[in-house]
Design an enzyme around this catalytic site. Structure first.
Site, mmCIF file in Angstrom:
data_model
loop_
_atom_site.group_PDB
_atom_site.id
_atom_site.type_symbol
_atom_site.label_atom_id
_atom_site.label_comp_id
_atom_site.label_asym_id
_atom_site.label_seq_id
_atom_site.Cartn_x
_atom_site.Cartn_y
_atom_site.Cartn_z
ATOM 1 N N ASN A 420 1.875 8.190 -15.713
ATOM 2 C CA ASN A 420 2.931 8.668 -14.832
ATOM 3 C C ASN A 420 3.170 7.670 -13.701
ATOM 4 O OD1 ASN A 420 4.712 10.955 -13.661
ATOM 5 N ND2 ASN A 420 3.380 10.398 -11.961
ATOM 6 N N GLU A 421 4.296 6.983 -13.735
ATOM 7 C CA GLU A 421 4.844 6.158 -12.657
ATOM 8 C C GLU A 421 4.069 4.877 -12.354
ATOM 9 O OE1 GLU A 421 7.452 9.509 -10.249
ATOM 10 O OE2 GLU A 421 5.700 8.637 -9.240
ATOM 11 N N ASN A 422 3.072 4.543 -13.156
ATOM 12 C CA ASN A 422 2.283 3.349 -12.812
ATOM 13 C C ASN A 422 3.007 2.049 -13.135
ATOM 14 O OD1 ASN A 422 0.388 5.157 -12.000
ATOM 15 N ND2 ASN A 422 -1.013 4.835 -13.699
ATOM 16 N N SER A 466 6.032 7.057 -18.044
ATOM 17 C CA SER A 466 7.166 7.826 -17.534
ATOM 18 C C SER A 466 7.279 7.513 -16.052
ATOM 19 C CB SER A 466 6.928 9.325 -17.751
ATOM 20 O OG SER A 466 8.032 10.088 -17.312
#
Length: 814
Positions: A420-422, A466
């Protein structure tokens, strides 16, 4: 000898071993519950206040900074088994395990199962088992010195260890750093061999279902055989080594579908390990036959991001899922069932299990199987740079292997997602300057995890992150490719800006609001209660979150002057914002193929983006989602300088019928009317119908609206925001009738336009609920609300503010 399993869940005690800020006067030992956590045991012993109330989160901070010891005694008698193993399904997190004074193992990962051979350490009669947990904060200090600085959006060392990241606090969650035996403990005895790992690859071949059963065995399997059964088909295979593979073909099984497209037939897949005719071990799961693929084909808009189930492209009406409680063992199968039902009833067809939480327990996925709820599963990485050195890579691979194999039988699981968002963080959040070439997790997302999914679960798609565009050469949040997060709208600009782009797939976007009034007042006892009183403020974890709530009202609704109006206005604005964004995206169906709202649920009572608050109550947003995610959805959207009706059809049959468009004054006078006798939206598609200018063009933007109907679907369009409308003083006639012991019907007949009617019955009865909200009632029309959970109702209180609310109230000053 058949494998014997015995739970070790009784007789545990808990002792504090000290740490910074430890509360003086703690008993030497208290009763402990397994599965459980230190916090819940202390709560049960009345040794700490409820951390969900007021400012108690701060009061109990010391709990997570202490070391703790669990211990129990159990009786064991030698039954001749060759192997005896102690199995921990979940240890949170840094544990040392000893049996009869001998250390048998250490753990450093709450996301995997641990198994220890203990036969040589057992004795007949009483055996003493001790599990000692080191504070994750204390271990974090050691890890922080071991690893050079790695960016992390949130305080705490979650990116340096394999522990639920949101344990250390998030912008919707408290900092309650847990430890304990959060899943079951069993003693397993066996001889010869046992089933160690079962991997069923379930696919379709034409009309047939195919199960490729991969079995890994522990022990000496020579001379044994494997018997596999599913849907009346049975095959037996002699075992010649530690791995066995068997294919079964099921003729024309019923297909498993997401709930809005079909039924969810499940078949029992049974695996037996045989010695001659004797079953010595068995494994069983319910499976479903369906195909899944992710279409990322390039096209004129960029590249697609479409989930295809059984060769049908699915528009994802989704919601992000976080852990449903900070204390994980409190989430029972019944609670999972209730929450998944709430999602399904809101026309949600996919839950994304977010990477800052956990791989959920079997009960969650089993419920999704039964209810036809698709699951997108993140691997557990969120909003931080993760080192690729030291002990982490080995732990991450072991964790991923455990959970890929554990979850792959579930037909509801349709996508593995790397993080997530990394990747976004590496591109846009200044990480590259801070890292100076050090690792940040790219090797996990682009090499390790896709390799493991391909090896262990080749039937499912993997996506690296994502948001992610599909290539490190294209910005990860490019709306033309892959999946996108839209957070600039909530953080910086008004919700009307959701219409600025058409993402191929939006996997996160959200808008905040406080919890229901009953939840707020149950958890916060400020007097007076205001948006900035200490408890309310503490239960708002987002940076300048309250400021963003007020800024988000600008141009839409007046600035509220009372606590009651603040509560209603911000909840209404949340529902409006998300409905606006989803309607825009769904109106571009085919180009956009998914909207996953942040978020379905909360883990405690808090002002957040959730549709269902921390005590399980539905906010107005839930009702907005039910409407905007309807499988037959009608919306009015700007197109080519005018307005068009968009009919979105997510069912498997075409949707057609007459469309009637009326332009009305707020008093109900019809100013223009037009009927198109047949609009047809093909199955799994959308159809567009321009509205004639003479109907769509208002004479007075402040006092007119459009109403479009097609069968039982209705869309309403205003020509200005509420703050610029001449909404009348709300006037209505009411009829209240009891229809059951705790059920009532409230009939509301409008004598004026009533915009976005909400009945906040929880203000009168905390356990009561209503079946509808955000209902606009035109003059002369009626709507019936059903109320459940109230043994008595005061008609006057029910039909006046702050229980009965409309947007008219806010615009006219209450």
């Amino acid at each position: 000898m058949h494998r014997q399993t015995r739970t070790l869940h009784s007789g545990w005690t808990l002792t504090c071993l000290g740490g910074p800020g430890v509360r003086p006067g703690l008993p030497e030992a208290i009763a402990a519950t397994v599965p459980g956590t230190v916090h819940t045991d202390l709560l049960a012993a009345s040794l700490i206040p409820d951390p969900y109330l007021d400012l108690n989160e701060i009061t109990v901070d010391w709990v997570g900074r202490c070391d703790w010891r669990y211990e129990t005694a159990f009786d064991w008698q030698d039954d001749g088994a060759e192997q005896v193993e102690l199995v921990f399904a979940g240890l949170d997190t840094f544990a040392a395990i000893s049996l009869n004074g001998v250390e048998i193992g250490r753990t450093a990962n709450m996301n995997r199962t641990y198994r220890f051979a203990i036969r040589d350490h057992l004795r007949s009669g009483d055996n003493h088992l001790v599990v000692t947990f080191e504070s994750a904060w204390k271990r974090g200090e050691v890890l922080d010195k071991q690893y050079e600085p790695r960016p992390n959006n949130y305080p705490g060392p979650a990116n340096l260890m394999r522990k639920m990241a949101c344990n250390f606090g998030w912008d919707w969650g408290p900092t309650l750093v847990t430890s304990g035996l959060w899943q079951g403990v069993t003693l397993e005895s066996w001889s010869g061999a046992r089933l160690a790992r079962i991997r069923p690859e379930i696919t379709l071949d034409g009309a047939d279902g195919v199960v490729r059963l991969n079995a890994e065995l522990a022990g000496d399997a020579q001379g044994l055989s494997l018997r596999v059964s599913v849907a009346g088909v049975t095959e037996t295979l002699p075992v010649s080594g530690a791995v066995a593979t068997l294919d079964l073909r099921v003729k024309s099984p019923q297909l498993w579908w997401p709930h809005h497209l079909g039924s969810q037939p499940l078949y029992s897949l049974d695996v037996e390990l045989l010695s001659g005719d004797t079953v010595i071990d068995r494994w069983s799961r319910d499976i479903g036959f369906r195909s899944i693929r992710l279409d990322t084909t390039a096209d004129e808009h960029g590249s697609a991001f479409t989930l295809i189930v059984n060769d049908a492209p699915v528009y994802v009406c989704g919601a992000n899922w976080i852990p449903d409680d900070c204390f994980l063992p409190r989430v029972t199968p019944e609670r999972y069932a209730g929450r998944v039902t709430q999602a399904k009833d809101a026309n949600i067809n996919l839950l994304r299990v977010w990477g800052g939480g956990i791989y959920e327990t079997e009960a969650f996925y089993e419920e999704c199987n039964r209810q036809g709820m698709l699951v997108w599963q993140d691997f557990l990485f969120a909003c931080a740079a993760y080192p690729e050195e030291g002990d982490l890579p080995v732990e991450i691979e072991a964790e991923a292997r455990d959970n890929i194999v554990r979850l792959m039988p579930h037909p509801s699981l349709v996508l593995w997602n790397g993080n997530n968002e990394n990747i976004w963080g590496w591109f846009d959040w200044g990480w590259q300057d801070v890292l100076e070439g050090r690792s940040w997790g790219q090797g996990y997302y682009l090499e390790l995890l896709p390799r493991l999914v391909a090896e262990l679960d080749p039937t499912r798609p993997y996506w690296a992150g994502s948001p992610y565009s599909g290539s490190m050469g294209i910005h990860p949040n490019d709306p033309a490719h892959g999946c996108t997060h839209l957070w600039d709208v909530w953080n910086d600009i008004g919700y009307e800006h959701y219409a600025d782009s058409v993402p191929r797939f939006c996997s996160e976007f959200g808008w905040q609001a406080p919890p229901t009034w009953a939840t707020l007042t149950q958890s916060v006892h400020d007097n007076p209660l205001t948006p900035t009183s200490p408890g309310v403020w503490h239960h708002q974890k987002a940076t300048i979150g309250n400021d963003k709530l007020l800024r988000g009202l600008q141009g839409h609704l007046p600035v509220p002057q009372t606590m009651d109006d603040w509560h209603f206005a911000t909840q209404l604005n949340q529902a409006r914002a998300i409905a606006f964004g989803i309607a825009h995206m769904r109106s571009h169906r085919l180009r956009n193929m998914g909207a996953i709202v942040w978020q379905l649920n909360d883990c405690w009572p808090v002002t957040s983006w959730a549709a269902v608050d921390g005590y399980g109550r539905k906010k107005p947003l839930w009702f907005a989602l039910r409407n905007v995610f309807a499988t037959h959805f009608l919306t009015i959207q700007p197109r080519d300088g005018g307005l068009s009706v968009i009919a979105v059809n997510d069912r498997t049959l075409f949707w057609r019928g007459p469309v009637t468009v009326k332009r009305l004054r707020f008093d109900g006078t019809v100013l223009a009317e037009w009927t198109h006798w047949r609009l047809c939206a093909d199955r799994l598609s959308a159809a567009e119908l321009p509205i004639p200018a003479e109907v769509a063009t208002p004479g007075d933007v402040r006092n007119e609206l459009l109403v479009v109907t097609m069968h039982d679907s209705t869309a309403i369009h205003y020509f200005a925001d509420d703050i610029d409308l001449d909404l009348p003083a709300p006037q209505a006639d009411f009829a209240l009738e009891r229809s059951g012991t705790d059920r009532w019907t409230l009939s509301v007949t409008a004598r004026s336009l009533l915009k976005d009617v909400c009945v906040f019955v929880d203000r009168l009865h905390p356990d009561a609920g209503v079946d509808d909200m955000l209902v606009t009632i035109l003059p002369g029309q009626s709507h019936i609300f059903t109320i459940d959970g109230a043994s008595d109702l005061d008609r006057a209180a029910l039909t006046s503010a702050p229980v009965f609310r409309t947007a008219n109230d806010l615009v006219r000053g209450g």
